[in-house]
Design a protein around this motif. Structure first.
Motif, PDB file in Angstrom:
ATOM      1  N   ASP A 188      15.907  11.093   2.431  1.00  0.00           N
ATOM      2  CA  ASP A 188      14.603  10.767   1.849  1.00  0.00           C
ATOM      3  C   ASP A 188      14.630  10.831   0.318  1.00  0.00           C
ATOM      4  N   ALA A 215       5.572  -0.747  -6.027  1.00  0.00           N
ATOM      5  CA  ALA A 215       5.648  -1.425  -4.735  1.00  0.00           C
ATOM      6  C   ALA A 215       6.769  -0.857  -3.882  1.00  0.00           C
ATOM      7  N   PHE A 216       7.907  -0.619  -4.519  1.00  0.00           N
ATOM      8  CA  PHE A 216       9.036  -0.027  -3.798  1.00  0.00           C
ATOM      9  C   PHE A 216       8.672   1.358  -3.281  1.00  0.00           C
ATOM     10  N   ALA A 256       5.683   2.656  -2.728  1.00  0.00           N
ATOM     11  CA  ALA A 256       4.645   2.608  -1.703  1.00  0.00           C
ATOM     12  C   ALA A 256       5.233   2.253  -0.345  1.00  0.00           C
ATOM     13  N   GLU A 257       6.167   1.317  -0.330  1.00  0.00           N
ATOM     14  CA  GLU A 257       6.830   0.967   0.931  1.00  0.00           C
ATOM     15  C   GLU A 257       7.670   2.135   1.435  1.00  0.00           C
ATOM     16  N   PHE A 258       8.355   2.794   0.517  1.00  0.00           N
ATOM     17  CA  PHE A 258       9.170   3.963   0.855  1.00  0.00           C
ATOM     18  C   PHE A 258       8.290   5.073   1.427  1.00  0.00           C
ATOM     19  N   ARG A 282       5.311   4.914   2.986  1.00  0.00           N
ATOM     20  CA  ARG A 282       4.706   4.633   4.291  1.00  0.00           C
ATOM     21  C   ARG A 282       3.477   5.508   4.547  1.00  0.00           C
ATOM     22  N   ARG A 318      -3.335   5.083  -7.867  1.00  0.00           N
ATOM     23  CA  ARG A 318      -2.394   5.004  -6.739  1.00  0.00           C
ATOM     24  C   ARG A 318      -1.523   6.244  -6.642  1.00  0.00           C
TER      25      ARG A 318
END
Length: 293
Positions: free
Chosen positions: A19, A60-61, A63-65, A67, A92
């Motif tokens: 992680d 963006a990266f 936020a996707e990471f 989840r 954010r």
């Protein structure tokens, strides 16, 4: 002048521990190494990249990471490629830094924004529309951020490369993010710009590096350049000590500063002929001449 585009390539992210990923700078000037560190509850991003577009890609990266996990942002110091994208994270992520860095952002951020815009067209484009963000959370000297099952240590080092340097460590992974206290394959960056900015201190930087080198982390993420181990800390410390010794030796002999610069530069290039950033040797000599007792 710089004609290249200092773009963060998030597609190159590398997983270095559970992680935990690093978006490497690929030795591109004015692109920092960026960390994304996860726990069960939250994710911490370390550095934004230069300007809003880079920061949007990093966000963006992250936020996707994440989840759905809560987002935090921190920066190792106030310089533009590290922190001048923080405004994108507003609403954010929670932005937290040490007090001295917050003071640097407020007092010197606008001046550095103007200076960096003058470095070249590509850099100026990246900085269009930037406003220097104010942190949401400010701590004095130490902050332990619990991400859920993983605690990240944020520690102000005191004045060195800047007045507000911060080191970020992930104890369970043995990782240390140093910002520009450490570079790989590059001479130490001395932002010595009198009379506008003289906060960098070679003497204090050495003291900081002595403390960091003694900690022997497994992985060191420098501000710029390839990741490594404790040898990066030791190498920076050795260089700074040598720069001080060679500079002060000549200062004691009452040489004019231009002669000191020429001789020390030659000595440093002889020791490290392949290192980038040769222009920072002269700045380091000037700083240490000013600190000579």
């Amino acid at each position: 002048m710089m004609n290249h585009d200092p773009v963060v390539q998030v597609a190159g992210a590398e997983e270095l521990a559970r992680d935990l990923v690093v978006i490497p700078n690929r030795r591109v000037e004015l692109v920092p190494n960026i960390g994304v560190i996860g726990g069960t509850r939250a994710v911490l991003v370390v550095e934004t990249g230069l300007g809003p577009a880079n920061a949007e890609a990093v966000l963006a990266f992250a936020a996707e990471f994440a989840r759905g996990r809560e987002l935090y942002l921190t920066t190792t110091h106030f310089h533009p490629e590290h922190a001048f994208g923080a405004e994108v994270f507003a609403g954010r992520a929670t932005y937290l830094v040490n007090q001295a860095q917050a003071d640097d952002l407020a007092a010197k951020g606008p001046g550095y924004l103007g200076m960096f815009k003058g470095l070249g067209e590509g850099v100026a484009r990246r900085l269009e529309g930037v406003s220097v963000a104010a942190p949401d959370v400010v701590y004095a000297d130490a902050y332990d951020l619990d991400l859920g099952g993983r605690v990240v240590h944020l520690r102000a080092t005191g004045r060195a490369h800047s007045r507000g340097d911060q080191v970020v460590t992930v104890p369970d992974a043995g990782m240390m993010f140093t910002g520009d206290l450490v570079e790989a394959g590059q001479f130490a960056i001395f932002p010595w710009f009198p009379p506008h900015d003289t906060d960098v201190s070679g003497v204090r930087w050495i003291a900081v590096m002595e403390r960091l080198a003694a900690r022997l982390p497994r992985v060191v993420v420098p501000g710029h350049g390839d990741l490594g181990g404790p040898e990066l800390l030791a190498g920076t410390l050795d260089y700074l000590r040598l720069l001080r010794e060679e500079t002060w030796l000549r200062r004691d002999s009452a040489m004019p500063e231009e002669t000191i610069v020429a001789e020390v530069r030659a000595a440093m290039l002889d020791r490290h002929p392949d290192w980038a950033g040769q222009e920072w040797i002269e700045k380091g000599v000037a700083c240490l001449c000013a600190e000579h007792l």
